[in-house]
Design a protein around this motif. Structure first.
Motif, PDB file in Angstrom:
ATOM      1  N   UNK A 176     -15.313 -13.588 -14.973  1.00 47.81           N
ATOM      2  CA  UNK A 176     -16.532 -12.779 -15.065  1.00 47.81           C
ATOM      3  C   UNK A 176     -17.480 -13.328 -16.130  1.00 47.81           C
ATOM      4  N   UNK A 177     -16.938 -13.775 -17.252  1.00 46.47           N
ATOM      5  CA  UNK A 177     -17.773 -14.377 -18.298  1.00 46.47           C
ATOM      6  C   UNK A 177     -18.424 -15.666 -17.802  1.00 46.47           C
ATOM      7  N   UNK A 178     -17.642 -16.496 -17.131  1.00 53.48           N
ATOM      8  CA  UNK A 178     -18.186 -17.740 -16.581  1.00 53.48           C
ATOM      9  C   UNK A 178     -19.293 -17.458 -15.572  1.00 53.48           C
ATOM     10  N   UNK A 219     -21.263 -14.887 -15.379  1.00 51.91           N
ATOM     11  CA  UNK A 219     -22.478 -14.438 -16.075  1.00 51.91           C
ATOM     12  C   UNK A 219     -23.222 -15.612 -16.708  1.00 51.91           C
ATOM     13  N   UNK A 220     -22.475 -16.543 -17.275  1.00 50.39           N
ATOM     14  CA  UNK A 220     -23.109 -17.736 -17.857  1.00 50.39           C
ATOM     15  C   UNK A 220     -23.784 -18.555 -16.765  1.00 50.39           C
ATOM     16  N   UNK A 221     -23.088 -18.772 -15.649  1.00 54.60           N
ATOM     17  CA  UNK A 221     -23.679 -19.525 -14.539  1.00 54.60           C
ATOM     18  C   UNK A 221     -24.958 -18.852 -14.047  1.00 54.60           C
ATOM     19  N   UNK A 222     -24.886 -17.546 -13.888  1.00 50.47           N
ATOM     20  CA  UNK A 222     -26.059 -16.801 -13.398  1.00 50.47           C
ATOM     21  C   UNK A 222     -27.208 -16.856 -14.406  1.00 50.47           C
ATOM     22  N   UNK A 223     -26.897 -16.804 -15.699  1.00 48.44           N
ATOM     23  CA  UNK A 223     -27.952 -16.844 -16.713  1.00 48.44           C
ATOM     24  C   UNK A 223     -28.688 -18.186 -16.711  1.00 48.44           C
ATOM     25  N   UNK A 224     -28.018 -19.210 -16.193  1.00 52.32           N
ATOM     26  CA  UNK A 224     -28.638 -20.534 -16.089  1.00 52.32           C
ATOM     27  C   UNK A 224     -29.111 -20.828 -14.660  1.00 52.32           C
ATOM     28  N   UNK A 225     -29.090 -19.800 -13.814  1.00 50.30           N
ATOM     29  CA  UNK A 225     -29.560 -19.900 -12.425  1.00 50.30           C
ATOM     30  C   UNK A 225     -28.793 -20.962 -11.620  1.00 50.30           C
ATOM     31  N   UNK A 226     -27.499 -21.063 -11.857  1.00 51.49           N
ATOM     32  CA  UNK A 226     -26.646 -22.009 -11.128  1.00 51.49           C
ATOM     33  C   UNK A 226     -26.438 -21.484  -9.706  1.00 51.49           C
ATOM     34  N   UNK A 281      -9.928 -26.354  -9.406  1.00 52.76           N
ATOM     35  CA  UNK A 281     -11.190 -25.675  -9.726  1.00 52.76           C
ATOM     36  C   UNK A 281     -11.981 -25.400  -8.456  1.00 52.76           C
ATOM     37  N   UNK A 282     -11.998 -26.361  -7.546  1.00 47.13           N
ATOM     38  CA  UNK A 282     -12.674 -26.182  -6.266  1.00 47.13           C
ATOM     39  C   UNK A 282     -12.151 -24.921  -5.563  1.00 47.13           C
ATOM     40  N   UNK A 283     -10.848 -24.820  -5.475  1.00 46.66           N
ATOM     41  CA  UNK A 283     -10.226 -23.679  -4.820  1.00 46.66           C
ATOM     42  C   UNK A 283     -10.554 -22.369  -5.539  1.00 46.66           C
ATOM     43  N   UNK A 284     -10.444 -22.367  -6.857  1.00 43.04           N
ATOM     44  CA  UNK A 284     -10.710 -21.158  -7.642  1.00 43.04           C
ATOM     45  C   UNK A 284     -12.158 -20.725  -7.527  1.00 43.04           C
ATOM     46  N   UNK A 285     -13.082 -21.670  -7.715  1.00 44.25           N
ATOM     47  CA  UNK A 285     -14.509 -21.339  -7.647  1.00 44.25           C
ATOM     48  C   UNK A 285     -14.918 -20.888  -6.250  1.00 44.25           C
ATOM     49  N   UNK A 286     -14.334 -21.496  -5.247  1.00 37.50           N
ATOM     50  CA  UNK A 286     -14.713 -21.191  -3.860  1.00 37.50           C
ATOM     51  C   UNK A 286     -14.102 -19.890  -3.348  1.00 37.50           C
ATOM     52  N   UNK A 326     -15.307 -11.666  -7.920  1.00 36.43           N
ATOM     53  CA  UNK A 326     -15.879 -11.146  -9.163  1.00 36.43           C
ATOM     54  C   UNK A 326     -17.401 -11.269  -9.197  1.00 36.43           C
ATOM     55  N   UNK A 327     -17.982 -11.494  -8.025  1.00 35.69           N
ATOM     56  CA  UNK A 327     -19.441 -11.592  -7.942  1.00 35.69           C
ATOM     57  C   UNK A 327     -19.991 -12.993  -8.083  1.00 35.69           C
ATOM     58  N   UNK A 328     -19.147 -13.980  -8.091  1.00 32.58           N
ATOM     59  CA  UNK A 328     -19.583 -15.372  -8.233  1.00 32.58           C
ATOM     60  C   UNK A 328     -19.799 -16.028  -6.888  1.00 32.58           C
ATOM     61  N   UNK A 329     -20.974 -15.849  -6.334  1.00 36.22           N
ATOM     62  CA  UNK A 329     -21.309 -16.422  -5.029  1.00 36.22           C
ATOM     63  C   UNK A 329     -22.086 -17.720  -5.232  1.00 36.22           C
ATOM     64  N   UNK A 330     -21.369 -18.845  -5.281  1.00 32.39           N
ATOM     65  CA  UNK A 330     -21.979 -20.144  -5.487  1.00 32.39           C
ATOM     66  C   UNK A 330     -21.577 -21.058  -4.343  1.00 32.39           C
ATOM     67  N   UNK A 331     -22.425 -22.023  -4.044  1.00 30.97           N
ATOM     68  CA  UNK A 331     -22.010 -23.076  -3.126  1.00 30.97           C
ATOM     69  C   UNK A 331     -21.114 -24.006  -3.938  1.00 30.97           C
ATOM     70  N   UNK A 332     -19.899 -24.233  -3.462  1.00 34.51           N
ATOM     71  CA  UNK A 332     -18.943 -25.063  -4.186  1.00 34.51           C
ATOM     72  C   UNK A 332     -18.647 -26.306  -3.346  1.00 34.51           C
TER      73      UNK A 332
END
Length: 117
Positions: free
Chosen positions: A3-5, A7-14, A24-29, A35-41
């Motif tokens: 969740x902290x990561x 928020x940091x990603x979102x604050x930098x508009x990642x 990491x690929x598996x975890x991020x994807x 936890x609300x981390x919707x990123x293209x991985x």
């Protein structure tokens, strides 16, 4: 920590994350979206294979060698990324890739642990 990561990603508009680590690929994807981390991985092999296929990257140095590729569990078995690493290796001039013709399976031992990264 996720969740902290996030928020940091979102604050930098990642919006997109490129990683070299299969874990990491598996975890991020797959875990960050919970936890609300919707990123293209993207795994770096997907990026490089795409650049090669679009003619944006051409490998020119010859490698007069036989190559064997070991599929990381978290890239192949858990995320079905099999062809991209092989396409990169096959794009190297004067190489011989063993096990490069497998379409949808890999040589993951299934044992887990440190060798399956």
């Amino acid at each position: 920590m996720a969740e902290q990561n996030i928020e940091i990603f979102k604050s930098h508009n990642i919006k997109e994350i490129v990683t070299s680590c299969p874990h990491c690929y598996n975890t991020l994807k797959h875990e960050y979206p919970k936890y609300g981390g919707e990123f293209k991985v993207v795994h770096y092999t997907e990026l490089i294979a795409d650049l090669i296929s679009r003619g944006k990257l051409k490998l020119t140095n010859e490698l007069n060698s036989k190559l064997t590729y070991h599929d990381p569990c978290y890239l192949g078995r858990y995320n079905s990324v099999y062809q991209e690493p092989r396409r990169i290796l096959q794009a190297i001039p004067r190489q011989s890739l063993r096990n490069g013709t497998i379409e949808d399976t890999g040589f993951c031992c299934g044992g887990g642990g440190g060798s399956c990264g």
